[in-house]
Design a protein around this motif. Structure first.
Motif, mmCIF file in Angstrom:
data_model
loop_
_atom_site.group_PDB
_atom_site.id
_atom_site.type_symbol
_atom_site.label_atom_id
_atom_site.label_comp_id
_atom_site.label_asym_id
_atom_site.label_seq_id
_atom_site.Cartn_x
_atom_site.Cartn_y
_atom_site.Cartn_z
ATOM 1 N N GLY A 56 -4.510 3.587 1.378
ATOM 2 C CA GLY A 56 -3.534 2.580 1.773
ATOM 3 C C GLY A 56 -3.395 2.467 3.280
ATOM 4 O O GLY A 56 -3.197 1.376 3.818
ATOM 5 N N THR B 86 -1.708 -0.699 -5.401
ATOM 6 C CA THR B 86 -1.845 0.746 -5.200
ATOM 7 C C THR B 86 -1.746 1.545 -6.498
ATOM 8 O O THR B 86 -2.188 2.689 -6.550
ATOM 9 N N ALA C 22 1.917 2.905 0.615
ATOM 10 C CA ALA C 22 0.857 3.862 0.301
ATOM 11 C C ALA C 22 1.380 5.217 -0.163
ATOM 12 O O ALA C 22 0.598 6.043 -0.639
ATOM 13 N N MET D 242 -4.116 7.587 -2.499
ATOM 14 C CA MET D 242 -3.685 6.273 -2.041
ATOM 15 C C MET D 242 -2.978 6.329 -0.697
ATOM 16 O O MET D 242 -2.921 5.315 0.013
ATOM 17 N N THR E 84 -6.848 -2.778 -3.527
ATOM 18 C CA THR E 84 -5.593 -2.770 -2.784
ATOM 19 C C THR E 84 -5.651 -3.727 -1.605
ATOM 20 O O THR E 84 -4.684 -4.451 -1.321
#
Length: 232
Positions: A89, A73, A116, A85, A52
């Motif tokens: 993220g 993601t 995210a 995530m 990511t």
């Protein structure tokens, strides 16, 4: 897609932080739980975060005068679910804001919500839909990656429209304008990310097929789909 520092009103920054925080806290707990489940999970969690980070740091010029980038993601959402995530993220976006001036600290909540949270959940929904109807593994992976990418940009467009409504047509007109700037030009990039996802999971299917089976990405009940993913 990353909304720059100081680009949103302070109140909206606070509201996006408030909206994102519960997802991030839950995601952190999921990351800890997944890491404790198996030592191999730690490697894949790190790989999902790195994937990511690299993809979302690539900024490409677009024909509308802005810039675009993949998000990456969808891969982590497929492997571990969308909650993970939210945390990974956030870490990615925080490092990018501090080290690359990509995004900002005041707009971190808004960027987390779009890239995210909304992106992974939308991508994962399409992935599960394909799995539920016993569709091919490669199609679920492709849709998860592409939809997660495109949904992020659509959400960013809505966030910017809330902050900057059109003087004449208001929020609706601003949404149309920002979708034309961000989401429309993102479609080819989202499709390319979908193809990249197939290649990524094809590689993982050859290197760590047992881990993908353990995580439910490759199902022994769907040998045809499994072969497609592992030989992509």
């Amino acid at each position: 897609m990353h909304i720059a520092e100081g680009f949103l009103p302070p109140l909206q920054c606070a509201l996006w932080f408030a909206a994102s925080t519960p997802f991030v806290i839950h995601g952190a707990r999921e990351v800890i739980r997944k890491a404790k489940e198996s030592p191999e999970n730690k490697m894949l969690l790190a790989a999902a975060g790195a994937f990511t980070f690299v993809l979302s740091a690539i900024k490409l010029p677009s024909v509308t005068g802005s810039s675009s980038h993949p998000t990456g993601t969808g891969a982590g959402a497929i492997l571990f679910g969308p909650p993970v995530m939210a945390f990974l993220g956030t870490v990615v976006l925080l490092f990018q804001a501090l080290l690359l001036a990509h995004g900002g600290l005041t707009t971190l909540g808004a960027n987390v919500f779009s890239m995210a949270i909304v992106g992974p959940w939308c991508g994962y929904a399409f992935y599960r839909l394909v799995r539920r109807v016993n569709g091919p593994a490669w199609l679920g992976i492709f849709l998860a990656m592409a939809v997660a990418d495109l949904a992020t940009y659509c959400t960013t467009s809505l966030q910017l429209a809330l902050a900057f409504p059109d003087p004449v047509s208001g929020f609706a007109g601003a949404v149309t304008k920002f979708l034309g700037i961000f989401a429309l030009t993102q479609i080819p990039l989202a499709l390319a990310e979908g193809v990249l996802g197939i290649l990524l999971f094809g590689f993982l299917g050859r290197v760590v097929p047992h881990e993908l089976r353990r995580l439910g990405v490759l199902s022994s009940k769907n040998t045809g789909a499994e072969k497609e993913a592992s030989h992509a």
